[in-house]
Design a protein around this motif. Structure first.
Motif, PDB file in Angstrom:
ATOM      1  N   HIS A   1       0.834  -1.205   0.000  1.00 15.86           N
ATOM      2  CA  HIS A   1       0.000   0.000   0.000  1.00 15.86           C
ATOM      3  C   HIS A   1       0.868   1.254   0.000  1.00 15.86           C
ATOM      4  CE1 HIS A   1      -1.240   2.969   3.177  1.00 15.86           C
ATOM      5  NE2 HIS A   1      -2.193   3.217   2.314  1.00 15.86           N
TER       6      HIS A   1
ATOM      7  N   LEU B   1      -5.562  -6.036  -2.019  1.00 13.27           N
ATOM      8  CA  LEU B   1      -6.920  -6.369  -1.590  1.00 13.27           C
ATOM      9  C   LEU B   1      -7.068  -7.872  -1.341  1.00 13.27           C
ATOM     10  CD1 LEU B   1      -8.867  -4.022  -4.025  1.00 13.27           C
ATOM     11  CD2 LEU B   1      -8.434  -3.650  -1.585  1.00 13.27           C
TER      12      LEU B   1
ATOM     13  N   CYS C   1      -5.425  -8.545   1.980  1.00  7.51           N
ATOM     14  CA  CYS C   1      -6.284  -8.065   3.066  1.00  7.51           C
ATOM     15  C   CYS C   1      -7.426  -9.040   3.323  1.00  7.51           C
ATOM     16  CB  CYS C   1      -6.833  -6.684   2.736  1.00  7.51           C
ATOM     17  SG  CYS C   1      -5.629  -5.339   2.867  1.00  7.51           S
ATOM     18  N   ASP C   2      -8.040  -9.545   2.267  1.00 13.02           N
ATOM     19  CA  ASP C   2      -9.137 -10.508   2.433  1.00 13.02           C
ATOM     20  C   ASP C   2      -8.640 -11.784   3.095  1.00 13.02           C
ATOM     21  OD1 ASP C   2     -11.126  -8.902   1.385  1.00 13.02           O
ATOM     22  OD2 ASP C   2     -10.867  -9.633  -0.666  1.00 13.02           O
TER      23      ASP C   2
ATOM     24  N   LEU D   1      -9.714  -4.846   6.959  1.00 10.32           N
ATOM     25  CA  LEU D   1     -10.841  -4.211   6.279  1.00 10.32           C
ATOM     26  C   LEU D   1     -10.650  -2.700   6.185  1.00 10.32           C
ATOM     27  CD1 LEU D   1     -13.948  -6.180   7.618  1.00 10.32           C
ATOM     28  CD2 LEU D   1     -12.465  -6.666   5.660  1.00 10.32           C
TER      29      LEU D   1
ATOM     30  N   LYS E   1      -8.291  -1.881   3.333  1.00  7.56           N
ATOM     31  CA  LYS E   1      -9.014  -1.994   2.065  1.00  7.56           C
ATOM     32  C   LYS E   1      -9.730  -0.686   1.725  1.00  7.56           C
ATOM     33  CE  LYS E   1     -11.583  -5.437   0.891  1.00  7.56           C
ATOM     34  NZ  LYS E   1     -12.598  -6.509   0.898  1.00  7.56           N
ATOM     35  N   CYS E   2     -10.343  -0.068   2.709  1.00  4.91           N
ATOM     36  CA  CYS E   2     -11.045   1.200   2.464  1.00  4.91           C
ATOM     37  C   CYS E   2     -10.085   2.253   1.930  1.00  4.91           C
ATOM     38  CB  CYS E   2     -11.696   1.700   3.754  1.00  4.91           C
ATOM     39  SG  CYS E   2     -12.989   0.630   4.417  1.00  4.91           S
TER      40      CYS E   2
ATOM     41  N   LEU F   1      -8.897   1.342  -1.736  1.00  2.00           N
ATOM     42  CA  LEU F   1      -9.958   1.573  -2.712  1.00  2.00           C
ATOM     43  C   LEU F   1     -10.230   3.062  -2.903  1.00  2.00           C
ATOM     44  CD1 LEU F   1     -12.322  -1.360  -1.706  1.00  2.00           C
ATOM     45  CD2 LEU F   1     -11.164  -1.090  -3.916  1.00  2.00           C
TER      46      LEU F   1
ATOM     47  N   ALA G   1     -16.874  -1.149   0.782  1.00  2.00           N
ATOM     48  CA  ALA G   1     -15.815  -1.537   1.715  1.00  2.00           C
ATOM     49  C   ALA G   1     -16.020  -0.883   3.075  1.00  2.00           C
ATOM     50  CB  ALA G   1     -14.452  -1.160   1.145  1.00  2.00           C
TER      51      ALA G   1
END
Length: 651
Positions: free
Chosen positions: A180, A219, A222-223, A247, A250-251, A254, A307
């Motif tokens: 990231h 992503l 992260c999942d 989670l 992820k926000c 995205l 998300a």
């Protein structure tokens, strides 16, 4: 986690060996162990205590926005310093409109303000904002360490299977966080899917990947981590990654993908052509997409909304375990603790826990406003701009612009009647303001005062200096309290959600989430009338993409709110980049001077004289702006190795 993330002494020789001997070197072989140290991967994963240290070594590479002492003072534990020593101990906000640094030996002043930064500097200088050079960069070092842990922890004999699985989830999150960081500093980068070893290194694909592939990879990780990790951890494990961290990240990822820097009908700049050995390594069709998604798609904002809803619904199912730190009787105190107190219920990801207290941090030297006896402090790295101070409204929510106060009241004021009285409480916790309470006395930010001193003294030469993470600069509030750096807090989820809702045309719902951070500090709810007042007179950028559903004024107010809420938490730079805010990069920045009125003194400073705003030194990019500054340059040496790296546009 306090026992293996927070304290320097815990990361001992073993983690150093694990960390140093197998770090990534693109195109080069690795050593099986550090020279002269008889410790191998087999040794490290022979016992839980050693494996725990190996995971700690991966955690230690995570980005921290607090500056710490010279790496040499930590001996072999250079990661502890490196993670908080980017930009030569400056803060990333010094590259924005929030801070003007006067620390002449810091990375910001030397390289960025002067325009000296280029791709060749990335070959050797660790004072850039986020390096890629594999011999210096912590991102790939952390990624490799995390993969080594994942690949080897199963053979540790004295760990349960459940614990092994849990710790793998944490290691995956180290990888996700580091990619990231790479994505938002460089765009697309090479993707590693294992630790790499000397036998298979020749078959590894080191080519740069499109930004969409990097984001997809983050992503997916992260999942995977979210499927393994618990929603929260106990106070004893505070600092470990959780499902909420997965989670929440992820926000943020995205949100970056949905923003105009990537999500646009045209790229911010055209990519160049590959050179040397890179020509045969790179697929020409993918080159334009290293820093661009190829089109504008409104659905990317809907992905952000979904998300955020996933995070918020999961939090609700878990009894709203994450919630804002609030204190209606003292909202200022609530804000002062929300980003610093460990295990406070608001921090989703914490990093920088490399020392027992704040005392060992360079932060107190670069940004501290007051000398200690026999110590040199206040080196001018955190001189806040008037532009930043003007973002904080009055307590009733109305705009509080310095020029307006001067226009209506003249240049003379008092401690109880001046441009900075009765403002958003976050102002006083973020910026040292003249006449505020400091160390049990008044903050003397006027010429001749203890904080400002001489007019030419750099510690507060703009009329302001940083207070966040400084507090009262004493043993009670700073030196002897546990250090903590909030990498992701719950308010960011709220404001990411508000931003996405606005872009989709759901303005009233966006207000609801914006109001959550406002209410914490006692500000009134946002509404159309107040929004018009706060954004009056501003020329806001327009975007050719189909984001017309969003209200530009609310978009700007959300960005302003993020600046107020996350100052010194390094979000402003990325907001400016995400929204391609060349106007902010080129903005004229201002400071002020405060003097004592004749007859007043520091012991009786009732009469104060406030100057007109004074323009600060222009940064090179003000008159020589190029969108190339949105992303960092790859080291020219790495590009020239020919393993499939193409330089970012403009560099």
């Amino acid at each position: 986690m306090k026992s293996n993330i927070c304290i320097v002494s815990v990361i001992m020789l073993l983690s150093s060996t694990f960390a140093g001997c197998n770090d990534l070197r693109f195109g080069d072989d690795f050593l099986d162990k550090a020279p002269g140290v008889d410790v191998t991967v087999d040794t490290i994963f022979s016992a839980k205590v050693y494996a725990d240290r190996a995971l700690t070594a991966a955690y230690a590479t995570l980005r921290c926005g607090l500056s710490i002492y010279n790496p040499s003072w930590y001996g072999s534990e250079t990661d502890i310093a490196d993670a908080g020593n980017r930009l030569g101990s400056d803060n990333l906000d010094a590259l924005t409109d929030l801070i003007e640094t006067y620390c002449t030996w810091g990375g910001v002043f030397n390289m960025y303000y002067s325009g000296q930064y280029d791709a060749s500097i990335e070959n050797w200088n660790t004072n850039t904002k986020f390096g890629f050079n594999p011999s210096q960069d912590l991102a790939y070092r952390g990624i490799r360490r995390a993969f080594q842990y994942i690949e080897n922890v199963d053979r540790v004999p004295d760990m349960s299977e459940d614990e092994k699985t849990l710790r793998k989830g944490e290691a995956y999150m180290v990888i996700a966080c580091q990619y990231h960081e790479l994505m938002r500093h460089f765009g697309g980068v090479p993707i590693l899917r294992n630790s790499i070893d000397v036998d298979s290194d020749g078959n590894t694909d080191y080519t740069r990947q499109p930004v969409s592939e990097v984001a997809k990879y983050i992503l997916e990780i992260c999942d995977k981590a979210a499927s393994i990790l618990p929603w929260t951890v106990s106070a004893a494990d505070d600092g470990r990654f959780t499902k909420a961290a997965a989670l929440g990240l992820k926000c943020r990822v995205l949100q970056y993908l949905a923003s105009p820097i990537f999500n646009a009908s045209e790229p911010y700049m055209q990519m160049g052509s590959p050179t040397g050995g890179n020509i045969s390594k790179l697929n020409a069709e993918t080159i334009p997409y290293m820093v661009w998604l190829g089109n504008f798609d409104i659905k990317r904002w809907q992905d952000v909304v979904e998300a955020c809803r996933e995070f918020l619904e999961e939090n609700e199912r878990n009894g709203n375990a994450y919630r804002l730190v609030e204190n209606p009787a003292d909202p200022r105190k609530a804000f002062s603790r929300c980003y610093s107190d460990r295990h406070n219920g608001e921090i989703i990801i914490a990093t920088g826990r490399h020392a027992a207290t704040y005392r060992p941090y360079y932060h107190t030297v670069f940004f501290g406003p007051t000398d200690e006896p026999g110590q040199s402090r206040g080196w001018g790295a955190g001189c806040n701009t008037l532009n930043f101070v003007d973002l904080f409204p009055y307590a009733d929510g109305k705009p509080a612009l310095y020029r307006d106060w001067i226009s209506h009241n003249g240049h003379e004021g008092t401690l109880s009647d001046n441009p900075f009285v009765n403002r958003d409480p976050r102002l006083y916790e973020s910026v040292m303001i003249a006449g505020d309470s400091f160390q049990g006395r008044l903050a003397e930010m006027w010429i001749g005062g203890r904080e400002r001193q001489q007019a030419t003294n750099v510690r507060a030469i703009t009329g302001f200096c940083t207070r966040k993470f400084i507090w009262d600069y004493n043993a009670t509030t700073l030196f002897n309290i546990p250090s903590n750096y909030a990498y992701l807090r719950l308010p960011e989820i709220y404001l990411i959600y508000a931003e996405a809702l606005n872009e989709l045309g759901h303005k009233e719902e966006a207000y609801q989430w914006l109001n959550k951070t406002r209410k914490r500090v006692g500000l009134p709810d946002m509404n159309d009338s107040l929004l018009d007042e706060l954004q009056a007179g501003k020329t806001l950028p327009s975007y050719p993409e189909a984001t017309s559903a969003g209200d530009p004024k609310l978009r700007e107010e959300i960005l302003d709110e993020r600046a107020r809420e996350f100052y010194f938490e390094e979000t402003r730079w990325f907001d400016m980049v995400r929204w391609k805010r060349a106007d902010i990069f080129q903005k004229t920045l201002y400071g002020i001077t405060i003097e004592l009125k004749e007859g007043s003194s520091s012991t009786n400073p009732e009469g104060l004289i406030f100057s007109d705003p004074t323009p600060l030194n222009a940064r090179l990019w003000k008159k020589n702006w190029s969108p190339k500054w949105y992303f960092s340059a790859f080291p020219s040496n790495e590009v020239n190795k020919g393993y499939g790296l193409i330089q970012n546009p403009g560099w």
